[in-house]
Design an enzyme around this catalytic site. Structure first.
Site, PDB file in Angstrom:
ATOM      1  N   ASP A   1       6.973   3.600   3.504  1.00  0.00           N
ATOM      2  CA  ASP A   1       7.163   4.796   4.325  1.00  0.00           C
ATOM      3  C   ASP A   1       8.622   4.820   4.811  1.00  0.00           C
ATOM      4  O   ASP A   1       9.506   5.233   4.079  1.00  0.00           O
ATOM      5  CB  ASP A   1       6.148   4.749   5.473  1.00  0.00           C
ATOM      6  CG  ASP A   1       6.097   6.024   6.280  1.00  0.00           C
ATOM      7  OD1 ASP A   1       6.317   7.109   5.714  1.00  0.00           O
ATOM      8  OD2 ASP A   1       5.836   5.953   7.497  1.00  0.00           O
TER       9      ASP A   1
ATOM     10  N   ASP B   1       0.832  -1.200   0.000  1.00  0.00           N
ATOM     11  CA  ASP B   1       0.000   0.000   0.000  1.00  0.00           C
ATOM     12  C   ASP B   1       0.868   1.252   0.000  1.00  0.00           C
ATOM     13  O   ASP B   1       0.669   2.169  -0.771  1.00  0.00           O
ATOM     14  CB  ASP B   1      -0.992   0.005   1.179  1.00  0.00           C
ATOM     15  CG  ASP B   1      -0.326  -0.188   2.542  1.00  0.00           C
ATOM     16  OD1 ASP B   1       0.900  -0.440   2.618  1.00  0.00           O
ATOM     17  OD2 ASP B   1      -1.054  -0.099   3.562  1.00  0.00           O
TER      18      ASP B   1
END
Ligand code: IMP
Ligand code: MG
Length: 186
Positions: free
Chosen positions: A106, A103
Site C-alpha cells: 500500500d 498480501d
C-alpha cells in the site's frame, strides 16, 4: 452474487480469477528461479493464504518461513516508525534466493522496512511478490517483482486481507461497504 457477508459491497476479483492469477505468477516464479533454491518468506498473517496457494502452484522445490510485523491498525495510520518485526524468521537467509510474499503493498512502508532488514542478512537475492498492489497510495517506492492485481483506493478484504481480523478466509477479494468502515479507514 448472493450470500455475501453484510459489510461487503462487491466482489472485486472472484475466487476463480484469484486462483488463475496465482497459477500465472507461480509459473513465472518457477521459470525465473529454475535450478535455484527458493525460499518464500510470508508476512503474517495477511500473506498466509496467498503464500500457501502460490507454493502449491510453484513447480520447483521451495522452502517457506514467516515473520510478523507490528499490527497495522487501519488503512492510513502506517508511518515508517511504526513498522517493526514482532516475530522473526526461524532461520537465517544468508546466500539464499528470497522472495518476500505480501498480501498488499500500500504505502510501501512495511515492505521497504522488511527489504532493508532482510537485505542486511546477506541473501543471494531478494525479490517481492504481492497479491495486491495499490500504487496510487504509494509513499515510498519499492521494487515489486511479481504482482497479482493492481487495485484502486478502496479498502479490501479476503484472500488473507482482514478488517479487524475478520474476512481473511474469503476466497475472493471484496470491497467493504464504506459505511461499515471507521472514519480513518475510508
Ligand atoms: P503499507 O505499509 O502501507 O504498504 O501497508 C501494508 C499493510 O497494510 C498490509 O500488509 C495490510 O495488512 C494493510 N492493508 C493495507 N491496505 C489494506 C486493505 O485494503 N485491506 C486490508 N489490509 C490492508
Ligand atoms: Mg491487516
Amino acid at each position: 452474487m448472493t450470500n455475501l457477508p453484510e459489510p461487503i459491497e462487491r466482489v472485486l476479483h472472484t475466487e476463480e480469477q484469484v486462483s488463475t492469477r496465482i497459477q500465472e505468477i507461480a509459473a513465472e516464479i518457477s521459470a525465473k528461479y529454475a535450478g535455484r533454491d527458493l525460499k518464500l518468506i510470508g508476512v503474517l498473517k495477511g500473506s498466509v493464504f496467498f503464500l500457501t496457494a502460490l507454493a502449491r502452484a510453484i513447480t520447483i522445490p521451495v522452502k517457506i518461513d514467516f515473520l510478523a510485523t507490528s499490527s497495522f491498525n487501519g488503512h492510513t495510520s502506517s508511518t515508517p516508525g511504526m513498522v517493526r518485526i514482532a516475530k522473526d524468521l526461524d532461520d537465517a537467509i544468508e546466500d539464499e534466493d528470497i522472495l518476500l510474499v505480501e498480501d498488499i503493498v500500500d504505502t510501501g512502508f512495511t515492505t521497504r522496512y522488511l527489504l532493508q532488514t532482510l537485505a542486511g542478512r546477506g541473501p543471494r537475492s531478494l525479490g517481492i511478490c504481492t497479491l495486491l498492489d495499490r500504487t496510487s497510495r504509494r509513499i515510498v517506492q519499492v521494487p515489486v517483482d511479481f504482482r497479482g492485481f493492481e487495485i484502486g483506493d478502496r479498502f479490501v478484504v479476503g484472500c488473507g486481507l482482514d478488517y479487524k481480523q475478520l474476512y481473511r478466509n474469503l476466497g475472493y477479494i471484496a470491497v467493504l461497504d464504506p459505511a461499515a468502515l471507521e472514519p480513518d479507514e475510508k
